[in-house]
Design a protein around this motif. Structure first.
Motif, PDB file in Angstrom:
ATOM      1  N   ILE A  94       0.834  -1.201   0.000  1.00  0.00           N
ATOM      2  CA  ILE A  94       0.000   0.000   0.000  1.00  0.00           C
ATOM      3  C   ILE A  94       0.869   1.251   0.000  1.00  0.00           C
ATOM      4  CG2 ILE A  94      -1.874   1.240   1.110  1.00  0.00           C
ATOM      5  CD1 ILE A  94      -2.592  -1.539   0.030  1.00  0.00           C
ATOM      6  N   HIS A  95       0.735   2.014  -1.061  1.00  0.00           N
ATOM      7  CA  HIS A  95       1.476   3.266  -1.211  1.00  0.00           C
ATOM      8  C   HIS A  95       0.709   4.408  -0.555  1.00  0.00           C
ATOM      9  CE1 HIS A  95       3.709   6.556  -2.999  1.00  0.00           C
ATOM     10  NE2 HIS A  95       2.599   7.025  -3.540  1.00  0.00           N
ATOM     11  N   HIS A  96       1.416   5.245   0.198  1.00  0.00           N
ATOM     12  CA  HIS A  96       0.817   6.438   0.804  1.00  0.00           C
ATOM     13  C   HIS A  96       0.816   7.578  -0.220  1.00  0.00           C
ATOM     14  CE1 HIS A  96       1.620   4.274   4.537  1.00  0.00           C
ATOM     15  NE2 HIS A  96       0.936   5.184   5.195  1.00  0.00           N
ATOM     16  N   SER A  97      -0.373   8.130  -0.514  1.00  0.00           N
ATOM     17  CA  SER A  97      -0.416   9.276  -1.418  1.00  0.00           C
ATOM     18  C   SER A  97       0.239  10.491  -0.771  1.00  0.00           C
ATOM     19  CB  SER A  97      -1.860   9.603  -1.796  1.00  0.00           C
ATOM     20  OG  SER A  97      -2.643   9.859  -0.644  1.00  0.00           O
ATOM     21  N   GLU A  98       0.266  10.526   0.542  1.00  0.00           N
ATOM     22  CA  GLU A  98       1.061  11.495   1.301  1.00  0.00           C
ATOM     23  C   GLU A  98       1.995  10.678   2.167  1.00  0.00           C
ATOM     24  OE1 GLU A  98       0.547  15.082   4.623  1.00  0.00           O
ATOM     25  OE2 GLU A  98      -1.201  14.345   3.510  1.00  0.00           O
ATOM     26  N   SER A  99       3.273  10.968   2.127  1.00  0.00           N
ATOM     27  CA  SER A  99       4.257  10.085   2.738  1.00  0.00           C
ATOM     28  C   SER A  99       3.982   9.835   4.219  1.00  0.00           C
ATOM     29  CB  SER A  99       5.677  10.654   2.567  1.00  0.00           C
ATOM     30  OG  SER A  99       5.858  11.785   3.389  1.00  0.00           O
ATOM     31  N   PHE A 100       4.292   8.613   4.645  1.00  0.00           N
ATOM     32  CA  PHE A 100       4.091   8.217   6.034  1.00  0.00           C
ATOM     33  C   PHE A 100       4.881   9.133   6.971  1.00  0.00           C
ATOM     34  CE2 PHE A 100       5.564   5.963   9.780  1.00  0.00           C
ATOM     35  CZ  PHE A 100       4.371   5.504  10.325  1.00  0.00           C
ATOM     36  N   ALA A 101       6.113   9.455   6.583  1.00  0.00           N
ATOM     37  CA  ALA A 101       6.948  10.317   7.429  1.00  0.00           C
ATOM     38  C   ALA A 101       6.317  11.687   7.621  1.00  0.00           C
ATOM     39  CB  ALA A 101       8.340  10.459   6.815  1.00  0.00           C
ATOM     40  N   ALA A 102       5.690  12.209   6.547  1.00  0.00           N
ATOM     41  CA  ALA A 102       5.041  13.516   6.645  1.00  0.00           C
ATOM     42  C   ALA A 102       3.848  13.455   7.589  1.00  0.00           C
ATOM     43  CB  ALA A 102       4.593  13.982   5.261  1.00  0.00           C
ATOM     44  N   LEU A 103       3.075  12.371   7.506  1.00  0.00           N
ATOM     45  CA  LEU A 103       1.932  12.202   8.404  1.00  0.00           C
ATOM     46  C   LEU A 103       2.384  12.094   9.848  1.00  0.00           C
ATOM     47  CD1 LEU A 103      -0.165   9.613   6.354  1.00  0.00           C
ATOM     48  CD2 LEU A 103      -0.628  12.060   6.606  1.00  0.00           C
ATOM     49  N   ARG A 104       3.421  11.299  10.056  1.00  0.00           N
ATOM     50  CA  ARG A 104       3.963  11.141  11.414  1.00  0.00           C
ATOM     51  C   ARG A 104       4.409  12.476  11.987  1.00  0.00           C
ATOM     52  NH1 ARG A 104       9.494   8.927  10.806  1.00  0.00           N
ATOM     53  NH2 ARG A 104       9.754  11.150  10.328  1.00  0.00           N
ATOM     54  N   ASP A 105       5.126  13.239  11.179  1.00  0.00           N
ATOM     55  CA  ASP A 105       5.635  14.524  11.659  1.00  0.00           C
ATOM     56  C   ASP A 105       4.508  15.524  11.908  1.00  0.00           C
ATOM     57  OD1 ASP A 105       8.124  13.426  11.471  1.00  0.00           O
ATOM     58  OD2 ASP A 105       8.709  14.473   9.643  1.00  0.00           O
ATOM     59  N   GLU A 106       3.442  15.458  11.083  1.00  0.00           N
ATOM     60  CA  GLU A 106       2.283  16.328  11.307  1.00  0.00           C
ATOM     61  C   GLU A 106       1.643  16.038  12.654  1.00  0.00           C
ATOM     62  OE1 GLU A 106      -0.570  16.080   8.179  1.00  0.00           O
ATOM     63  OE2 GLU A 106       0.873  16.602   6.607  1.00  0.00           O
ATOM     64  N   VAL A 107       1.513  14.759  12.962  1.00  0.00           N
ATOM     65  CA  VAL A 107       0.905  14.359  14.231  1.00  0.00           C
ATOM     66  C   VAL A 107       1.741  14.854  15.406  1.00  0.00           C
ATOM     67  CG1 VAL A 107       0.407  12.369  15.712  1.00  0.00           C
ATOM     68  CG2 VAL A 107      -0.319  12.360  13.318  1.00  0.00           C
ATOM     69  N   LEU A 108       3.047  14.651  15.337  1.00  0.00           N
ATOM     70  CA  LEU A 108       3.915  15.080  16.430  1.00  0.00           C
ATOM     71  C   LEU A 108       3.867  16.599  16.604  1.00  0.00           C
ATOM     72  CD1 LEU A 108       7.046  12.801  15.822  1.00  0.00           C
ATOM     73  CD2 LEU A 108       5.247  12.516  17.523  1.00  0.00           C
ATOM     74  N   LYS A 109       3.800  17.316  15.473  1.00  0.00           N
ATOM     75  CA  LYS A 109       3.742  18.773  15.540  1.00  0.00           C
ATOM     76  C   LYS A 109       2.428  19.250  16.140  1.00  0.00           C
ATOM     77  CE  LYS A 109       4.276  22.920  12.688  1.00  0.00           C
ATOM     78  NZ  LYS A 109       4.534  23.437  11.306  1.00  0.00           N
ATOM     79  N   GLU A 110       1.317  18.627  15.711  1.00  0.00           N
ATOM     80  CA  GLU A 110       0.005  19.025  16.224  1.00  0.00           C
ATOM     81  C   GLU A 110      -0.137  18.727  17.711  1.00  0.00           C
ATOM     82  OE1 GLU A 110      -2.703  16.977  13.718  1.00  0.00           O
ATOM     83  OE2 GLU A 110      -2.232  18.184  11.931  1.00  0.00           O
TER      84      GLU A 110
END
Length: 276
Positions: A181-197
Motif C-alpha cells: 500500500i502506497h501512501h499518497s502522502e508520505s508516512f513520514a510527513a503524516l507522522r511529523d504532522e501528528v507530532l507537531k500538532e
C-alpha cells in the motif's frame, strides 16, 4: 539479462506464500517446481520469467474454488473455529471464533485470513501492549523505533484500501499476492504532522514517550490515514515509483503523473532491464 541468485529466487516464492522445491536456479526460462501451502499435495511448476511478471501462481487457488474443508483447516491453523458450513468465495465474510476469546463471534473474508488478518480482540490486546510497553519483546531496551511501531497501526487502513481496489494493483490492474500500500502522502510527513500538532518533539524509540503520549499519537495517526488516499501497488511498481520520486514528501499528484507515464509505456525498457 540479469542473472538471479538462487536465494533471491527462493525469497521471491516465499514472499508470495509458496515453497520453492528446487535446490538450484538455472535461468528465468527453466521451469521450477513449487508448492502452495493451501494445496500441499499439488506440486506445480512455472518459469521465473512468468512468476515475477505475475502471470503464474498456484493454479488451484486461481482456477479452483476452495473447499469448505480447506478453508476450515486454514482457520484452525491460526487458532480459530470456523462457524460456517458453506464457502462461497474468498471475498465473502465468514463467521469464526477465536479460541482465546470464545465468547466473541467475528467475521472475516478468507482472503483477509490468508493475508495476515486475524482476531480483532487479539489485535486490540497487542495494540494495548504497544501503548504500555507490556511484554512485547521489541519494546525492551527501545529496540523498536517509533516509526516501526506506528506502521503497525495502519494495518486496518491498508486492508480497507485493498477492498476498495478489489485487491488489484492500481497501475497494472493485476490481482496478485505481492501488493503493497502506497501512501499518497508520505508516512513520514503524516507522522511529523501528528507530532507537531500534539506539540511532541521527535524521539527515536517508543519508550521515550509516556503511555498517554503514545496513545494520542496512535489515535491521531489513524485519523490522518482515514483522510488520505491509499494506493495498492505491486512490489516492483512501488519500488519503481520511489526510485523515481524518492521516499519523502510524496504527493497524490506525483502518483497521477507516474500512472500517466506508466500507461504511455515510458518505463517499459527500464522494467525489462531491472526484471531481467
Amino acid at each position: 539479462m540479469r542473472k538471479y541468485k538462487y536465494e533471491e529466487v527462493k525469497q521471491a516464492f516465499k514472499e508470495r506464500g509458496y515453497e520453492l522445491l528446487e535446490k538450484e536456479y538455472v535461468s528465468t526460462r527453466v521451469k521450477m517446481s513449487f508448492r502452495c501451502p493451501i494445496h500441499p499435495n499439488d506440486e506445480q511448476s512455472t518459469t521465473f520469467d512468468n512468476f515475477i511478471r505475475g502471470k503464474t501462481g498456484c493454479n488451484c487457488c486461481s482456477g479452483k474454488k476452495h473447499s469448505i474443508d480447506e478453508v476450515k483447516l486454514e482457520f484452525e491453523k491460526r487458532g480459530y473455529q470456523l462457524l460456517e458450513t458453506r464457502y462461497i468465495n474468498s471475498l465473502t465474510k465468514l463467521r469464526y471464533r477465536c479460541l482465546k476469546h470464545p465468547d466473541k463471534i467475528n467475521m472475516m473474508e478468507f482472503y483477509a485470513l490468508l493475508n495476515g488478518n486475524g482476531c480483532p480482540h487479539c489485535y486490540n490486546e497487542k495494540k494495548s501492549k504497544w501503548y504500555s510497553g507490556g511484554k512485547n519483546p521489541n519494546w525492551n531496551g527501545g529496540i523498536t523505533t517509533l516509526s516501526m511501531a506506528l506502521r503497525e497501526s495502519t494495518k486496518n487502513w491498508k486492508y480497507n484500501t485493498l477492498i476498495k481496489y478489489d485487491f488489484r494493483c492500481a497501475v497494472t490492474r493485476e490481482r496478485t499476492n505481492d501488493l503493497q500500500i502506497h501512501h499518497s502522502e508520505s508516512f513520514a510527513a503524516l507522522r511529523d504532522e501528528v507530532l507537531k500538532e500534539l506539540n511532541f518533539d521527535k524521539r527515536r524509540n517508543k519508550n521515550d514517550y509516556t503511555d498517554d503520549e503514545l496513545q494520542l499519537i496512535y489515535n491521531q495517526l489513524e485519523q490522518k490515514h482515514d483522510e488520505i488516499v491509499g494506493i495498492p501497488l505491486r512490489k516492483h511498481v512501488h519500488q519503481l515509483f520511489h526510485k523515481i520520486y524518492g521516499k519523502k514528501n510524496n504527493t497524490l499528484e506525483q502518483f497521477i503523473e507516474f500512472k500517466t507515464r506508466w500507461d504511455k509505456g515510458e518505463f517499459n525498457e527500464q522494467l525489462e532491464l531491472e526484471l531481467f
